[in-house]
Design a protein around this motif. Structure first.
Motif, PDB file in Angstrom:
ATOM      1  N   HIS A 189       0.817  -1.209   0.000  1.00 14.86           N
ATOM      2  CA  HIS A 189       0.000   0.000   0.000  1.00 14.86           C
ATOM      3  C   HIS A 189       0.854   1.264   0.000  1.00 14.86           C
ATOM      4  N   GLN A 230       0.543   4.081  -2.846  1.00 16.27           N
ATOM      5  CA  GLN A 230       0.344   5.483  -2.460  1.00 16.27           C
ATOM      6  C   GLN A 230       1.401   6.390  -3.084  1.00 16.27           C
ATOM      7  N   ALA A 287      -7.167   7.135  -5.591  1.00 20.85           N
ATOM      8  CA  ALA A 287      -7.626   5.812  -5.170  1.00 20.85           C
ATOM      9  C   ALA A 287      -9.142   5.852  -5.079  1.00 20.85           C
ATOM     10  N   SER A 312      -9.985   0.953  -2.113  1.00 18.71           N
ATOM     11  CA  SER A 312      -8.785   0.326  -1.579  1.00 18.71           C
ATOM     12  C   SER A 312      -9.183  -0.675  -0.502  1.00 18.71           C
ATOM     13  N   GLY A 314      -7.640  -3.103  -5.204  1.00 20.80           N
ATOM     14  CA  GLY A 314      -7.906  -1.675  -5.252  1.00 20.80           C
ATOM     15  C   GLY A 314      -8.170  -1.186  -6.658  1.00 20.80           C
ATOM     16  N   VAL A 341      -7.615   2.407  -8.998  1.00 23.21           N
ATOM     17  CA  VAL A 341      -6.942   3.701  -9.065  1.00 23.21           C
ATOM     18  C   VAL A 341      -7.285   4.363 -10.393  1.00 23.21           C
TER      19      VAL A 341
END
Length: 86
Positions: free
Chosen positions: A25, A29, A39, A42, A47, A49
């Motif tokens: 993560h 990020q 995002a 998540s 996740g 994006v």
């Protein structure tokens, strides 16, 4: 806008500890910040994006989404043991 969906490979969840999940993560990020992405969703093992537009790099959201995916795959393969992502 173009989006990137990522998910741990089947069976990977069982061998991951909190440190590896946090590392994954953190990587994601850093890519979100670098490519002005967002995002949208998540979870610990998956996740979504949305890539950002970067006119100063001549990149649209599709370009940045692809680049995030490339960097994420490179990171996953460099882990020991390698991480299986989809």
């Amino acid at each position: 806008a173009c989006c990137l969906y990522w998910q741990l490979g089947l069976g990977q969840e069982a061998v991951w500890d909190n440190v590896r999940v946090q590392s994954l993560h953190s990587q994601i990020q850093s890519y979100i910040l670098t490519f002005k992405a967002e995002a949208l969703m998540s979870d610990a093992v998956c996740g979504l994006v949305r890539g950002g537009d970067l006119p100063e790099r001549d990149m649209n959201s599709a370009d940045s989404s692809v680049r995030i995916g490339q960097l994420l795959c490179r990171w996953a393969s460099s882990e020991n043991p390698p991480v299986s992502l989809y």
